[in-house]
Design an enzyme around this catalytic site. Structure first.
Site, PDB file in Angstrom:
ATOM      1  N   CYS A 141      29.906  30.007  45.063  1.00  0.00           N
ATOM      2  CA  CYS A 141      31.287  30.492  44.951  1.00  0.00           C
ATOM      3  C   CYS A 141      31.441  31.146  43.575  1.00  0.00           C
ATOM      4  CB  CYS A 141      32.311  29.375  45.178  1.00  0.00           C
ATOM      5  SG  CYS A 141      32.270  28.031  43.975  1.00  0.00           S
ATOM      6  N   ARG A 150      34.896  25.152  45.483  1.00  0.00           N
ATOM      7  CA  ARG A 150      34.397  25.268  46.865  1.00  0.00           C
ATOM      8  C   ARG A 150      32.925  24.916  47.024  1.00  0.00           C
ATOM      9  NH1 ARG A 150      36.292  31.339  47.459  1.00  0.00           N
ATOM     10  NH2 ARG A 150      35.728  31.181  45.254  1.00  0.00           N
ATOM     11  N   ASP A 169      40.100  30.565  47.918  1.00  0.00           N
ATOM     12  CA  ASP A 169      39.891  29.849  46.657  1.00  0.00           C
ATOM     13  C   ASP A 169      41.073  28.907  46.412  1.00  0.00           C
ATOM     14  OD1 ASP A 169      39.337  29.051  44.111  1.00  0.00           O
ATOM     15  OD2 ASP A 169      38.746  31.043  43.420  1.00  0.00           O
TER      16      ASP A 169
END
Ligand code: 4NP
Length: 157
Positions: A7, A13, A123
């Protein structure tokens, strides 16, 4: 199988994705190695975001030992599969991999859940805890499909 989750910051994440897939693979004794990295350098050396840790822990997964690092072009050689969380991660990984770029190894994680749709995992960095639960659920379902797809091949070999 060696799998890398990528990420932007490697604190929200992809640490969840690493922890979830490693947990599922370990439960099945698959011998898989799962790692994660960020395309950005902002959080190198930091543990996962406290809400990623909290949501993982609430689901029986400990990710507190993880330490953020930046994606390196050699990762493209070292790993069998590289999953990115969104389209901008994909472009960044492609750019950073330079001559080692392998399109056949790299994909958006949610393409394992919604094939060919190129959906991104939002996100959660600027949002509330709810966003982290949503990430967990999406990632967990995608990881179930990764296990189904590649554990068969692993067993035959
Ligand atoms: P991640 O979330 O890519 O899921 O780890 C982010 C974490 C930090 C920042 C951006 C995204 N940041 O700008 O610092």
């Amino acid at each position: 199988m060696k799998i890398l989750m990528v990420c932007l910051g490697n604190i929200c994440r992809s640490p969840l994705a690493e922890g979830i897939l490693q947990h599922k693979a370990d439960l099945l004794n698959l011998g898989w190695k799962v790692d994660s990295a960020g395309t950005g350098a902002y959080h190198i050396g930091e543990p996962p975001h406290h809400l990623s840790q909290k949501v993982a822990k609430g689901n029986g997964i400990n990710i507190s030992h993880q330490c953020a690092r930046q994606f390196a072009k050699e990762d493209m050689e070292h790993f069998d599969r590289i999953y990115v969380m969104d389209a901008s991660n994909y472009q960044d990984v492609k750019r950073m991999s330079k001559d080692l770029w392998r399109e056949d190894k790299t994909d958006l994680l949610l393409n394992e859940l919604y094939p060919g749709e190129n959906r991104g995992i939002p996100d959660p960095w600027y949002g509330t805890e709810e966003g982290y639960h949503q990430v967990f659920d999406m990632v967990s379902k995608a990881c179930d499909n990764i296990i189904k797809k590649y554990s068969v091949t692993t067993t035959i070999i």
